[in-house]
Design an enzyme around this catalytic site. Structure first.
Site, short mmCIF file in Angstrom:
data_model
loop_
_atom_site.label_atom_id
_atom_site.label_comp_id
_atom_site.label_asym_id
_atom_site.label_seq_id
_atom_site.Cartn_x
_atom_site.Cartn_y
_atom_site.Cartn_z
N GLU A 10 0.82 -1.21 0.00
CA GLU A 10 0.00 0.00 0.00
C GLU A 10 0.86 1.26 0.00
OE1 GLU A 10 -0.17 -2.67 2.04
OE2 GLU A 10 -2.09 -2.75 3.07
N CYS A 40 -0.29 1.18 7.25
CA CYS A 40 -0.87 1.50 5.94
C CYS A 40 -2.23 2.18 6.09
CB CYS A 40 -0.97 0.24 5.09
SG CYS A 40 0.67 -0.41 4.68
ZN LIG Z 1 0.83 -2.38 5.86
#
Ligand SMILES: [Zn+2]
Length: 159
Positions: free
Chosen positions: A55, A86
């Protein structure tokens, strides 16, 4: 095939790249105006970097491409529920929506352990769609870990 399924398929293709280099298979794409503008896959071991999650790598590329840290009109497709790091970055990027393949009961922060994407106390909340191509995403992960266990067993117990 719905648009969500189509873009999740692209995220799965990214996850397979991680699989091919013995990384935990997690992949991600970011879509703007029905077009993929960034891709990423997990490279934590090969890069020896905690920040090398799929990500974060895709967010970095998307911002480079758009020339803006804000990804307000973008949707992220990710094969596994994002971790706390993330999920934090997704909120910071003002991402409009996140589409998740399989959930991660042990580490996920988009509803499993907590839901960082939709805390009312923060100034931005992210729309979430869960369970797109879930079967494919979770099978890829369980196959990876099964193979990893078998390899470790063979190493520990050579015939
Ligand atoms: Zn992550």
């Amino acid at each position: 095939m719905t648009a969500d399924e189509k873009f999740m398929k692209a995220a799965i293709t990214q996850a397979r790249k991680a699989y091919a280099i013995d990384e935990v298979p997690i992949g991600c794409v970011i879509v703007q105006n029905d077009k993929i503008i960034a891709r990423g896959y997990n490279r934590r071991n090969i890069d020896k970097n905690t920040l090398a999650h799929a990500e974060l790598s895709a967010i970095r590329k998307a911002s480079k491409k758009t020339g803006d840290w804000r990804l307000e009109d973008c949707t992220m497709y990710v094969t596994l529920e994002p971790c706390q790091m993330c999920a934090g970055a997704i909120v910071q990027s003002r991402m409009k929506r996140v589409v998740i393949g399989s959930m991660n009961a042990k580490a996920g922060c988009a509803g499993s352990i907590l839901n960082l994407l939709q805390m009312q106390q923060f100034n931005h909340q992210v729309e979430i769609t869960r369970g797109v191509r879930e079967e494919e995403c979770s099978q890829m992960l369980s196959q990876f870990f099964r193979e990893l266990r078998e390899r470790k067993k063979r190493k520990a117990d050579p015939v």
